[in-house]
Design a protein around this motif. Structure first.
Motif, short mmCIF file in Angstrom:
data_model
loop_
_atom_site.label_atom_id
_atom_site.label_comp_id
_atom_site.label_asym_id
_atom_site.label_seq_id
_atom_site.Cartn_x
_atom_site.Cartn_y
_atom_site.Cartn_z
N LEU A 165 -9.87 4.71 7.96
CA LEU A 165 -8.47 5.02 8.23
C LEU A 165 -7.56 3.86 7.81
O LEU A 165 -6.48 4.07 7.26
N LYS A 166 -8.02 2.63 8.06
CA LYS A 166 -7.24 1.46 7.66
C LYS A 166 -7.02 1.45 6.14
O LYS A 166 -5.93 1.13 5.66
N LYS A 167 -8.07 1.79 5.39
CA LYS A 167 -7.97 1.82 3.94
C LYS A 167 -6.93 2.84 3.48
O LYS A 167 -6.11 2.57 2.59
N LEU A 168 -6.95 4.01 4.11
CA LEU A 168 -5.97 5.04 3.75
C LEU A 168 -4.55 4.63 4.14
O LEU A 168 -3.59 4.96 3.45
N VAL A 169 -4.42 3.92 5.26
CA VAL A 169 -3.11 3.40 5.67
C VAL A 169 -2.58 2.42 4.63
O VAL A 169 -1.40 2.46 4.25
N GLU A 170 -3.47 1.55 4.16
CA GLU A 170 -3.07 0.57 3.12
C GLU A 170 -2.67 1.28 1.83
O GLU A 170 -1.68 0.92 1.19
N GLU A 171 -3.44 2.29 1.45
CA GLU A 171 -3.13 3.02 0.22
C GLU A 171 -1.79 3.75 0.34
O GLU A 171 -1.00 3.78 -0.61
#
Length: 382
Positions: free
Chosen positions: A176-182
């Motif tokens: 989820l963190k990765k998608l937030v960053e993206e």
């Protein structure tokens, strides 16, 4: 124990033991007194009831039984984990909102930019910027959609157990963190591309404003020039009609005189050639008037035929001036429209001048005939 030793030895030993016993008893007494005092303060200073078998924690307390009851070392980390999970879910929701808003804001800016480009006849810079920002908006929308989907799954895991977030793994949080960053990167890119588009639109808008001002100025110049020309053309055409009527009346007068001249010539004998010559002059001048009248009629028709095209050509220019006064940033008229109006105006001007010339010729012919008729009148009635 002191009685078993000699007298002197007994006295010294007993004295030492007595002193040591006194030292040992003092702290014990103080401890017991302090405990009693503390117990008294606790009892007197608290309004809560003493713990009992029914309520071991005292009044107002409640024990919640469960797998973690009495296991504080395990509960506290769960609370920390739940806090991190909730914080991440909040960030994800905010990232979705911001990415969606960035994508939505692009549409209005693109419409405005295209309008500005159209106003200046097209702009490659704006076209390129529009393509970039639309691509960025699509990326932001895709990122928001992916994050929204994953967030739904993430929130589902949060509520799977009684303890919030217990089933959420570190791998779930990392994903989820990765998608937030993206999503954040996509949002930032969309804003940057949007700023670039607005810069290009602003520059083009200045050019469009200059073009609008120029178009309005050119249109106003033609309109100001055409208005008096149209009025004069209409007035001259009306006067030409009057001149035609006068010519017809004069021709009739001349025609009425000819029989009188014939009668005089018949009785004149030797002077007959003089009357015949006079008749010929009247006929010639009458023909000249009739010819000039025909030329006027033709010229008047030509002039009247040039007015409708000019009116039509002036319409887009009138609209331009009206729109610019109303604050328009784009006008319908172009340089070609101005040229068309100019050409139509020139046609009216040329036709007007021709009619004026023909009317001058008719007027001269009428004057010549009038002069000759006056001469004839004197000879007929000496």
């Amino acid at each position: 124990a002191c009685s078993a030793v000699p007298s002197k030895t007994k006295s010294a030993a007993c004295a030492r033991r007595s002193k040591m016993s006194s030292v040992l008893r003092t702290p014990l007494v103080l401890f017991l007194a302090g405990a009693a005092l503390a117990d008294g303060i606790s009892v007197r200073g608290s309004a809560r009831a003493e713990p009992s078998d029914e309520n071991p924690l005292g009044e107002g307390s409640k024990i919640i039984k469960g797998s973690d009851c009495g296991r504080a070392k395990m509960v506290i980390p769960k609370f920390a984990h739940a806090s991190k999970v909730g914080e991440l879910a909040g960030k994800a929701r905010g990232a979705v909102t911001m990415a969606t808003a960035a994508a939505d804001s692009v549409a209005a800016s693109v419409t405005k930019a295209k309008s500005v480009a159209a106003a200046i006849g097209g702009s490659e810079a704006i076209d390129a910027a529009v393509a970039d920002v639309e691509k960025a908006a699509t990326a932001a929308t895709d990122a928001a959609t992916s994050l929204e989907t994953e967030l739904g799954t993430f929130k589902g895991k949060i509520g799977e157990t009684d303890f919030s977030g217990e089933k959420v793994k570190e791998s779930d949080m990392s994903k989820l963190k990765k998608l937030v960053e993206e999503a954040g990167k996509a949002t930032k890119a969309a804003h940057e591309k949007l700023e670039r588009l607005e810069e290009k639109s602003k520059a083009a808008s200045k050019k469009a404003d200059a073009k609008v001002a120029e178009a309005a100025e050119s249109a106003s110049a033609v309109l100001e020039k055409a208005a008096p020309t149209i009025k004069e053309a209409k007035d001259t055409a009306q006067k030409a009609g009057w001149a035609e009527g006068d010519a017809e009346a004069l021709a009739k007068t001349a025609a009425d005189v000819l029989p009188k001249i014939d009668a005089k010539a018949a009785d004149a004998k030797e002077q007959a050639p003089v009357w015949e010559a006079l008749k010929a002059n009247v006929e010639s001048l009458s023909t000249a008037v009739d010819t000039a009248k025909g030329e006027v009629t033709t010229a008047k028709g030509e002039l009247e035929a040039t007015l409708p095209p000019l009116d039509t050509a002036l319409e887009p220019l009138k609209t331009t001036v009206k729109d610019v006064k109303g604050g328009a940033t784009k006008v319908d008229s172009t340089a070609a429209d101005v040229q068309t109006a100019e050409k139509a105006h020139d046609a009216v001007t040329d036709a007007l001048q021709k009619l004026k010339d023909e009317m001058t010729s008719l007027s001269k012919a009428q004057e010549d005939l009038k002069t000759k008729l006056a001469e004839v009148e004197k000879k007929l009635n000496p």
